[in-house]
Design an enzyme around this catalytic site. Structure first.
Site, PDB file in Angstrom:
ATOM      1  CD  GLU A  50      24.317  12.614  11.977  1.00 33.68           C
ATOM      2  OE1 GLU A  50      24.945  13.448  12.657  1.00 33.68           O
ATOM      3  OE2 GLU A  50      23.123  12.300  12.163  1.00 33.68           O
ATOM      4  CE  LYS A 111      24.413  19.052  16.862  1.00 32.13           C
ATOM      5  NZ  LYS A 111      23.506  18.987  18.026  1.00 32.13           N
ATOM      6  CB  VAL A 131      20.382  15.998   9.807  1.00 39.59           C
ATOM      7  CG1 VAL A 131      19.397  15.781   8.660  1.00 39.59           C
ATOM      8  CG2 VAL A 131      20.439  14.756  10.689  1.00 39.59           C
ATOM      9  CG  ASP A 163      15.542  25.247  19.784  1.00 38.06           C
ATOM     10  OD1 ASP A 163      16.023  25.059  18.651  1.00 38.06           O
ATOM     11  OD2 ASP A 163      16.122  24.913  20.841  1.00 38.06           O
ATOM     12  CB  SER A 165      16.163  20.996  13.897  1.00 34.89           C
ATOM     13  OG  SER A 165      17.261  20.505  13.143  1.00 34.89           O
ATOM     14  CB  ALA A 166      19.069  24.212  10.399  1.00 38.01           C
ATOM     15  CG  ASP A 167      18.506  18.511  11.124  1.00 40.14           C
ATOM     16  OD1 ASP A 167      19.509  19.199  10.852  1.00 40.14           O
ATOM     17  OD2 ASP A 167      18.503  17.613  11.993  1.00 40.14           O
ATOM     18  CE  LYS A 184      19.210  13.144  17.183  1.00 36.13           C
ATOM     19  NZ  LYS A 184      19.103  13.631  15.808  1.00 36.13           N
TER      20      LYS A 184
END
Length: 711
Positions: A50, A111, A131, A163, A165-167, A184
């Site tokens: 990435e 981003k 990611v 919330d 993440s789209a990951d 993380k």
């Protein structure tokens, strides 16, 4: 090769991208760097990286230093790095050093996750892929393995804020394997693992523990559903997922190296304080993660940044190892698919499923009956006919090379070269002096240098008065990429029919004759003619694509030939112009090209660098198999060992061929002869000399594995 111009502005970056577009395939929404394009063509393992970690994860210049070091780690493990970003609206797979420098310093880079890719490209902006964004690009480019620091997840209090993440959703709808150090620490790890389970994502810890790592720390308090002990096991899981067509991703969670792991209690306190500060400042969405990472780094005095750098480097090594192991499995699968359900490129018709796998490992000596095996003639010397020259290399020690007449500092090395000379020396050492070289050299210092390396190897009458010994010069950049090659080979025209006739008795007594592509065409035809008359098997080493056709110009068969893919294409194009075989450099192409060339060659050894060797021959009957027609083919795929350290590559291919010939002359079967070839090549790669001073003739793998089919 990377662009040699320093990119210092957006205008220069645009010009660089225009150059890339010129060489791209317009039907794809991305362009490859030259390095990645070459790796794709050669079917080498590639690792996606990435770019958000460069633009949003670390400060300059640490971000650039880390990016370059991570790429170098991947190269050292035998894979090719492909850092992914959007530059001036162009999705780019693989960045040059200049493009990495540009990103590391650039301001206002967006981003880019899934939702952002199309707008960023449409408005011709710069975007650093997250990611999720990198997974999408890797899927488009068919790069199965992606390395990062840590993936996104469910944010703390995500049950209220939603919330997520789209990951995570991207992992649920892709086939990509993501190698990371878990989630993380700033996130809700438990809920993230639950979400990944819902999405059908396979999650594995890497190493001896089932503990799921938490980025900065080796333990999160949660266990991974599965564990893999090494890269080979991870590669097999990815292969199984492909075969099952799961279309959901795999997470390989690698703990941060123990010496860089941080105290979990300290990190947790810092994160909670940073979350309160983010809430007070009204920071939301995709800005939360970089804010928290920066806050953690500041609160820990930079220790967290050191841990971040250490874990991404470690992940790069693990990911490259997995990519290499998976590529070996994939190459074998591709061969089987090409034989079982392949498509004829010339007719467009599906081929009948007639292939059968019939070997897996070498058998004991003497267990394979093959009337074509050459038995050792203890009284005869192998005769090698072809080129000899002195190689000089110039490795520039400066970062930039300007081809404008400037003087650049460099390191110079000299060694003996020439395909025939290299093979002759290797066989001379393997057979304890029972090999002779028929070539021509000048009566100059270079000629004397060649003679002194292996006294007695050169036949009489090979020195040309007042002539220059052939010379090859190569200039390399600091990274070892060849910038330019120059050759003065005119003296090889003196390898005449008269010179051959002068040593006809050596040819008559030879158990095998080796020819390289440096012979003049008339001399090549004559040698093939008399080898046919005396029933001498010939090993032809094409040398390069322009010389590869020389052995095919007559009506005489060659027993062995060892082309690479480019030389094989040239041979097939010569025998059958406009053959309509697609240049994909995969195993199906090799098989289709070989069908043409096998009209004149008994056994092809198609060399593929670190990917190993494919052998193909036409047979009328194979034990326990009924011949399908008059042209039944046997194909074997041998994988080569990967070396972490290499001293010299210039003689490895020639030493492989010599090791194979040595095994054949001993009467060994094909598999053990290939093993001798690999062993000789390995010793050459580990030697500073083109040909090692000694070979360990007992250091070959008696149980080398291969896959084999007939069709």
């Amino acid at each position: 090769m990377a662009c040699l111009l320093r990119v210092t502005s957006r205008a220069q970056m645009a010009r660089s991208l225009c150059h890339s577009r010129h060489h791209s395939t317009y039907s794809y929404p991305f362009v490859y760097s030259n390095e990645v394009r070459d790796a794709k063509a050669d079917r080498k393992p590639i690792v996606a990286l990435e770019s958000t970690i460069i633009t949003h994860g670390m400060p300059y210049p640490k971000n650039l230093e880390t990016a370059l070091e991570v790429e170098d780690i991947i190269r050292r493990q035998g894979a090719t790095p492909a850092t992914i970003a959007i530059l001036q609206g162009q999705l780019t797979i693989g960045l040059t050093q200049e493009q990495l420098q540009y990103l590391a310093k650039a301001k206002g880079v967006i981003k880019a996750s899934r939702r952002d890719l199309a707008p960023v490209m449409a408005s011709r902006q710069d975007g650093a892929t997250t990611v999720a964004g990198t997974i999408i690009a890797a899927e488009l480019a068919d790069i199965p393995i992606f390395v990062t620091g840590g993936i996104g997840g469910v944010h703390r209090e995500g049950e209220d804020t939603m919330d997520v993440s789209a990951d995570l959703t991207e992992l649920g709808r892709s086939k990509t394997m993501v190698v990371c150090s878990g989630v993380k620490s700033i996130l809700d790890i438990g809920r993230t693992l639950e979400y990944l389970e819902t999405q059908g994502v396979t999650v594995c810890s890497f190493g001896e523990s089932t503990e799921f790592p938490a980025f900065y720390t080796t333990r999160s308090g949660y266990h991974a559903p599965h564990r893999v002990s090494d890269a080979s096991q991870a590669a097999r899981i990815l292969q199984s997922a492909y075969r099952l067509q799961l279309s959901s991703g795999i997470v390989i969670a690698v703990p941060v190296p123990e010496e860089y792991a941080m105290d979990g209690n300290v990190i947790e306190t810092v994160i909670k304080n940073a979350l309160l500060e983010a809430n007070n400042q009204g920071i939301r969405g995709k800005e939360v993660t970089p804010f928290l990472l920066a806050a953690v780094s500041a609160a820990t005095g930079g220790v967290s940044l050191d841990a971040n750098v250490a874990l991404i480097k470690n992940n790069a090594k693990v990911g490259a190892d997995i990519a290499f192991q998976f590529q070996k499995l994939r190459n074998a699968d591709n061969l089987e698919n090409a034989l079982n359900i392949g498509v004829s490129k010339s007719t467009g018709k599906c081929m009948t499923n007639t292939s059968r796998q019939f070997h897996t490992t070498c058998r004991d000596k003497g267990s394979e009956s093959d009337e074509n095996l050459i038995r050792d003639d203890s009284a005869g010397d192998v005769l090698i006919i072809g080129g000899a020259n002195v190689d000089r290399t110039y490795r520039v020690t400066e970062d930039q090379v300007q081809l404008d007449g400037s003087t650049h500092a460099c390191k110079t090395e000299q060694c003996a070269g020439g395909v025939a000379r290299n093979m002759a020396e290797a066989l001379w050492r393997l057979r304890d002096g029972r090999a002779r070289l028929l070539t021509v050299i000048g009566d100059d210092a270079d000629g004397q240098y060649i003679q002194d390396i292996a006294p007695g190897l050169l036949l009489d009458g090979c020195i040309i008065k007042n002539a220059r010994t052939a010379m090859y010069a190569a200039m390399f950049d600091k990274k070892g990429e060849c910038i330019m090659g120059l050759g003065d080979m005119d003296i090889h025209n003196h390898i005449t029919i008269d010179l051959i006739n002068k040593h006809i008795n050596v040819l008559k007594n030879a158990p095998l004759v080796v020819l390289d592509g440096n012979l003049p065409a008339t001399t090549m035809d004559y040698v093939l003619k008399i080898c046919t008359e005396y029933k001498k098997p010939v090993f032809f080493e094409p040398t390069d694509r322009r010389k590869a056709i020389k052995a095919l110009s007559s009506n005489h068969r060659v027993k062995y030939a060892s082309p690479n893919i480019m030389e094989l294409r040239a041979m097939a194009d010569f025998l059958k112009p406009k053959n309509n075989i697609t240049k994909s450099n995969d195993l199906e192409e090799i098989i289709n090209l070989s069908k043409i060339v096998l009209e004149f060659v008994d056994l092809l050894l198609v060399t593929r660098g670190s990917a190993g060797v494919v052998t193909i021959k036409s047979v009328n009957e194979i034990t326990n198999l009924s011949p399908i027609n008059s042209h039944e083919f046997e194909v074997r795929l041998y994988s080569a060992e990967v070396l972490n350290h290499i001293e010299n590559v210039s003689g490895a291919g020639d030493c492989f061929s010599s090791g194979f010939i040595y095994g054949v002359i001993l009467g060994l079967d094909e598999c053990k002869s290939i093993s001798f070839g690999f062993s000789a090549a390995k010793e050459a790669l580990l030697s500073k000399r083109t040909v090692p001073c000694t070979f360990n003739k007992h250091n070959y793998n008696e149980t080398i594995k291969y896959s084999a089919w007939s069709f």
